[in-house]
Design an enzyme around this catalytic site. Structure first.
Site, PDB file in Angstrom:
ATOM      1  N   GLN A   1      -2.720  -3.254 -51.592  1.00 34.45           N
ATOM      2  CA  GLN A   1      -2.797  -4.690 -51.341  1.00 34.45           C
ATOM      3  C   GLN A   1      -4.256  -5.111 -51.195  1.00 34.45           C
ATOM      4  OE1 GLN A   1      -0.253  -6.214 -48.259  1.00 34.45           O
ATOM      5  NE2 GLN A   1      -0.952  -8.290 -48.606  1.00 34.45           N
ATOM      6  N   PHE A   2      -4.857  -5.521 -52.310  1.00 35.58           N
ATOM      7  CA  PHE A   2      -6.274  -5.880 -52.295  1.00 35.58           C
ATOM      8  C   PHE A   2      -6.544  -7.113 -51.447  1.00 35.58           C
ATOM      9  CE2 PHE A   2      -5.047  -8.876 -55.536  1.00 35.58           C
ATOM     10  CZ  PHE A   2      -6.008  -9.892 -55.474  1.00 35.58           C
ATOM     11  N   THR A   3      -5.540  -7.950 -51.197  1.00 34.92           N
ATOM     12  CA  THR A   3      -5.760  -9.170 -50.419  1.00 34.92           C
ATOM     13  C   THR A   3      -6.127  -8.878 -48.964  1.00 34.92           C
ATOM     14  OG1 THR A   3      -3.396  -9.419 -49.970  1.00 34.92           O
ATOM     15  CG2 THR A   3      -4.277 -10.585 -51.897  1.00 34.92           C
TER      16      THR A   3
END
Length: 150
Positions: A78-80
């Site tokens: 989850q890059f966010t």
């Protein structure tokens, strides 16, 4: 690396309506890789995570690790988690690792957890995923590999 760790009764991840990974009692890990993260940080986070005592013992105290309970993990990229919201209203992801770098460390992290004899399933890197989580407690902990790197 940043990990949002949730103690779960069960969790699953689906792509295009098809479940591609799941776990029963254990940990749901949302994992974000920063541009400057390296294998040493992945190893440090892995070691801390598999020893983290957040499951309750017979006295209802958080005193047991995932290994102690025979649990499993679901790990989803989850890059966010690397969002910078300090300026304006649109998050910046400049601190997130490039897709190639992030995918490599994400996969190495999964391999490291498996090497600790913890059953692991995962999401599909870069895919649009639906994650279903039954949080147990609820217990949710944010971990940053920079805190554990030696």
């Amino acid at each position: 690396m940043i990990a949002v760790v949730q103690r779960v009764s069960r969790a699953q991840v689906a792509v295009d309506g098809n479940v591609i990974g799941s776990c029963g009692k254990g940990l749901m890990v949302l994992l974000g890789v920063a541009a400057n993260d390296d294998e040493a940080e992945a190893r440090a986070l892995c070691q801390k995570l598999v020893k983290l005592r957040i499951f309750t013992d017979e006295n209802d105290k958080m005193n047991l690790s995932i290994r102690d309970i025979g649990g499993s993990m679901l790990i989803v990229s989850q890059f966010t988690l690397l969002a910078d919201t300090s300026h304006g209203n649109r998050p910046s992801f400049i601190g997130a690792g490039s897709p190639a770098h992030a995918k490599e460390l994400y996969e190495k992290f999964i391999d490291m957890v498996r090497a600790e004899n913890i059953p692991v399933e995962s999401g599909e890197f870069g895919a649009d995923m639906e994650v279903t989580i039954i949080n147990d407690g609820p217990v949710t902990i944010v971990m940053n590999s920079a805190d554990y790197k030696k």
